[in-house]
Design a protein around this motif. Sequence first.
Motif, PDB file in Angstrom:
ATOM      1  N   LEU A  52     -12.822 -18.620  54.445  1.00 27.85           N
ATOM      2  CA  LEU A  52     -12.878 -19.138  55.090  1.00 27.85           C
ATOM      3  C   LEU A  52     -13.960 -18.025  56.386  1.00 27.85           C
ATOM      4  O   LEU A  52     -13.561 -17.446  56.972  1.00 27.85           O
ATOM      5  CB  LEU A  52     -11.980 -20.066  56.023  1.00 27.85           C
ATOM      6  CG  LEU A  52     -11.269 -21.113  55.209  1.00 27.85           C
ATOM      7  CD1 LEU A  52      -9.724 -20.270  54.147  1.00 27.85           C
ATOM      8  CD2 LEU A  52     -10.890 -21.735  56.272  1.00 27.85           C
ATOM      9  N   MET A  53     -15.217 -18.768  55.938  1.00 24.42           N
ATOM     10  CA  MET A  53     -16.498 -17.847  57.173  1.00 24.42           C
ATOM     11  C   MET A  53     -17.026 -19.043  57.790  1.00 24.42           C
ATOM     12  O   MET A  53     -17.872 -19.816  57.986  1.00 24.42           O
ATOM     13  CB  MET A  53     -17.093 -17.225  55.803  1.00 24.42           C
ATOM     14  CG  MET A  53     -18.428 -16.742  56.367  1.00 24.42           C
ATOM     15  SD  MET A  53     -17.935 -15.300  57.195  1.00 24.42           S
ATOM     16  CE  MET A  53     -18.930 -14.784  58.338  1.00 24.42           C
ATOM     17  N   PRO A  54     -16.371 -18.611  59.112  1.00 20.08           N
ATOM     18  CA  PRO A  54     -17.240 -19.148  60.191  1.00 20.08           C
ATOM     19  C   PRO A  54     -18.541 -18.150  60.815  1.00 20.08           C
ATOM     20  O   PRO A  54     -18.686 -17.093  60.570  1.00 20.08           O
ATOM     21  CB  PRO A  54     -16.551 -18.942  61.521  1.00 20.08           C
ATOM     22  CG  PRO A  54     -15.237 -17.466  61.550  1.00 20.08           C
ATOM     23  CD  PRO A  54     -15.595 -17.244  59.791  1.00 20.08           C
ATOM     24  N   LEU A  55     -19.668 -18.828  60.584  1.00 19.16           N
ATOM     25  CA  LEU A  55     -20.580 -18.260  60.924  1.00 19.16           C
ATOM     26  C   LEU A  55     -21.016 -18.602  62.238  1.00 19.16           C
ATOM     27  O   LEU A  55     -22.196 -17.809  62.404  1.00 19.16           O
ATOM     28  CB  LEU A  55     -22.153 -19.201  60.251  1.00 19.16           C
ATOM     29  CG  LEU A  55     -21.610 -19.896  59.098  1.00 19.16           C
ATOM     30  CD1 LEU A  55     -22.961 -20.338  58.218  1.00 19.16           C
ATOM     31  CD2 LEU A  55     -21.552 -17.916  58.041  1.00 19.16           C
ATOM     32  N   SER A  56     -20.780 -19.022  63.426  1.00 18.43           N
ATOM     33  CA  SER A  56     -20.623 -18.640  65.038  1.00 18.43           C
ATOM     34  C   SER A  56     -19.649 -17.818  65.130  1.00 18.43           C
ATOM     35  O   SER A  56     -18.283 -18.377  64.794  1.00 18.43           O
ATOM     36  CB  SER A  56     -20.503 -19.942  65.360  1.00 18.43           C
ATOM     37  OG  SER A  56     -19.620 -20.966  65.240  1.00 18.43           O
ATOM     38  N   GLY A  57     -19.802 -17.333  66.075  1.00 19.08           N
ATOM     39  CA  GLY A  57     -18.894 -16.054  66.887  1.00 19.08           C
ATOM     40  C   GLY A  57     -19.405 -14.941  67.469  1.00 19.08           C
ATOM     41  O   GLY A  57     -20.535 -15.303  67.005  1.00 19.08           O
ATOM     42  N   ILE A  80     -15.572 -19.248  48.790  1.00 16.60           N
ATOM     43  CA  ILE A  80     -16.163 -19.337  50.498  1.00 16.60           C
ATOM     44  C   ILE A  80     -15.993 -19.949  50.765  1.00 16.60           C
ATOM     45  O   ILE A  80     -16.671 -21.493  50.737  1.00 16.60           O
ATOM     46  CB  ILE A  80     -17.873 -18.533  50.393  1.00 16.60           C
ATOM     47  CG1 ILE A  80     -17.299 -17.046  49.609  1.00 16.60           C
ATOM     48  CG2 ILE A  80     -17.510 -18.569  51.967  1.00 16.60           C
ATOM     49  CD1 ILE A  80     -18.392 -16.688  49.190  1.00 16.60           C
ATOM     50  N   ILE A  81     -15.368 -20.563  52.153  1.00 15.38           N
ATOM     51  CA  ILE A  81     -16.273 -21.925  52.673  1.00 15.38           C
ATOM     52  C   ILE A  81     -16.835 -21.620  54.229  1.00 15.38           C
ATOM     53  O   ILE A  81     -16.196 -20.550  55.501  1.00 15.38           O
ATOM     54  CB  ILE A  81     -14.700 -22.244  52.945  1.00 15.38           C
ATOM     55  CG1 ILE A  81     -13.761 -22.681  51.572  1.00 15.38           C
ATOM     56  CG2 ILE A  81     -14.670 -23.577  53.777  1.00 15.38           C
ATOM     57  CD1 ILE A  81     -12.472 -23.421  52.599  1.00 15.38           C
ATOM     58  N   VAL A 105     -18.033 -24.497  49.396  1.00 19.60           N
ATOM     59  CA  VAL A 105     -17.970 -25.741  50.392  1.00 19.60           C
ATOM     60  C   VAL A 105     -18.591 -25.056  51.735  1.00 19.60           C
ATOM     61  O   VAL A 105     -18.340 -23.385  51.667  1.00 19.60           O
ATOM     62  CB  VAL A 105     -17.140 -26.058  50.347  1.00 19.60           C
ATOM     63  CG1 VAL A 105     -16.508 -26.619  48.108  1.00 19.60           C
ATOM     64  CG2 VAL A 105     -15.877 -25.775  50.959  1.00 19.60           C
ATOM     65  N   GLU A 106     -19.600 -26.333  52.420  1.00 25.14           N
ATOM     66  CA  GLU A 106     -19.119 -25.736  53.267  1.00 25.14           C
ATOM     67  C   GLU A 106     -19.039 -26.784  54.416  1.00 25.14           C
ATOM     68  O   GLU A 106     -18.177 -28.207  54.425  1.00 25.14           O
ATOM     69  CB  GLU A 106     -20.947 -26.652  53.425  1.00 25.14           C
ATOM     70  CG  GLU A 106     -22.004 -25.595  53.335  1.00 25.14           C
ATOM     71  CD  GLU A 106     -23.297 -25.866  53.250  1.00 25.14           C
ATOM     72  OE1 GLU A 106     -24.599 -25.216  53.832  1.00 25.14           O
ATOM     73  OE2 GLU A 106     -24.214 -26.753  53.041  1.00 25.14           O
ATOM     74  N   ASP A 107     -18.547 -26.367  55.665  1.00 23.64           N
ATOM     75  CA  ASP A 107     -17.917 -27.538  56.980  1.00 23.64           C
ATOM     76  C   ASP A 107     -19.092 -27.412  58.015  1.00 23.64           C
ATOM     77  O   ASP A 107     -18.708 -26.842  59.033  1.00 23.64           O
ATOM     78  CB  ASP A 107     -16.923 -26.662  57.271  1.00 23.64           C
ATOM     79  CG  ASP A 107     -15.111 -27.898  58.413  1.00 23.64           C
ATOM     80  OD1 ASP A 107     -16.113 -28.467  58.935  1.00 23.64           O
ATOM     81  OD2 ASP A 107     -14.194 -27.883  58.278  1.00 23.64           O
TER      82      ASP A 107
END
Length: 155
Positions: A52-57, A80-81, A105-107
């Motif tokens: 699970l990869m947050p793109l903001s942070g 990868i999410i 997949v994207e969230d």
Amino acid sequence: MSKYIFISCLCIFLIGCASKETTCEFYEGFAFYMKNEHRIEIAKKPATIYYLMPLSGCEPCVASNLEMLASIPKSDSLLIIFVGISEMQQYNDEAATLKKQHNYVEDIDRNIYSYETDFGKPLLIHIDKKNCYYYEEITDLEVEDAKIYLEKHHE
């Protein structure tokens, strides 16, 4: 006295034989999230590593995780999410490159935060049906450990 020794030995024996299987405190929340948001029933899938990869942070955290994921060869067992979108176009571009290289997949709406998953920083989860082998939040100092785990366990 001998009764006490026998009971003590029995307890030690039973403790030593207890299962050493890893437990994922947030398995149910993650399984519910995957089913509701991505239509993936993890209990029916073969061994899969979810990243699970947050793109903001924090910038260094996002950059180091994207760089690490780019160095991992494609694998059917890695999913990868991508969570959210970044305010920095560079990270969105790097994620787009990863999407060509890996299953994903994207969230975008960050719905994962509505589920009990302990998600905050990147999260590595290794599950085979209902058996959880690894569940670890990846801090900045653990990116190299995550890379080693992925290289060792992906197929």
